[in-house]
Enzyme design. Sequence first.
Site, mmCIF file in Angstrom:
data_model
loop_
_atom_site.group_PDB
_atom_site.id
_atom_site.type_symbol
_atom_site.label_atom_id
_atom_site.label_comp_id
_atom_site.label_asym_id
_atom_site.label_seq_id
_atom_site.Cartn_x
_atom_site.Cartn_y
_atom_site.Cartn_z
ATOM 1 C CG ASP A 195 -11.221 1.129 5.008
ATOM 2 O OD1 ASP A 195 -10.765 1.428 3.888
ATOM 3 O OD2 ASP A 195 -10.674 0.270 5.755
ATOM 4 C CB ILE A 196 -12.704 -3.692 7.177
ATOM 5 C CG1 ILE A 196 -13.169 -4.742 8.149
ATOM 6 C CG2 ILE A 196 -11.265 -3.927 6.740
ATOM 7 C CD1 ILE A 196 -13.295 -6.140 7.539
ATOM 8 C CG ASN B 156 -4.194 4.875 -1.838
ATOM 9 O OD1 ASN B 156 -3.792 6.039 -1.797
ATOM 10 N ND2 ASN B 156 -4.705 4.260 -0.783
ATOM 11 N N GLY C 42 0.019 2.767 -2.700
ATOM 12 C CA GLY C 42 -0.711 2.283 -1.529
ATOM 13 C C GLY C 42 -1.939 1.451 -1.849
ATOM 14 C CD GLN C 43 -5.127 -0.192 -6.906
ATOM 15 O OE1 GLN C 43 -4.347 0.395 -7.653
ATOM 16 N NE2 GLN C 43 -6.282 -0.684 -7.320
ATOM 17 C CB SER C 44 -4.042 -3.155 -0.378
ATOM 18 O OG SER C 44 -5.202 -2.580 0.188
ATOM 19 C CG HIS D 144 -10.837 1.399 -3.500
ATOM 20 N ND1 HIS D 144 -10.117 0.430 -4.167
ATOM 21 C CD2 HIS D 144 -10.060 1.793 -2.474
ATOM 22 C CE1 HIS D 144 -8.964 0.244 -3.557
ATOM 23 N NE2 HIS D 144 -8.890 1.063 -2.528
#
Length: 115
Positions: free
Chosen positions: A31-32, A88, A94-96, A101
């Site tokens: 994750d970035i 999420n 909280g999904q963006s 995933h």
Amino acid sequence: MGADCLFCKIIAGEIPAQIRYEDAQLVVFADINPQAPHHFLIVPKKHIRTTLDLTPADNELIGHVYQVAGKLAVDLGIADEGFRVVNNCNEAGGQSVWHIHFHLLGGRNMTWPPG
Ligand code: AMP
Ligand code: ZN
């Protein structure tokens, strides 16, 4: 491939990522914006928008996600102490990124309830 989908572009190699694991069904990359000392995204190669878009045809795929999560936790040395797998769904969840995933988080004590 989903149109203008960030994770489809990472899967296609069009956008770089720190790939940790890959097989025919999924890719795992760092994750970035890590939320724990170990934070990876387990991403099915199939473009599925959200958890709500899963069908019975995806049952084996989602089982495979959890098998890979467990094996990766063992590889990372966080299996025995404990880790978390998170999905999420939709905005309040909280999904963006709109390609399904699963977050694998570990290396610290997780709190409950989550934020
Ligand atoms: P979610 O908010 O559950 O949809 O998770 C999306 C995750 O993708 C977030 O934790 C972001 O930090 C992560 N993310 C966004 N862009 C990238 C990228 N280019 N490479 C790796 N992770 C990313
Ligand atoms: Zn996609």
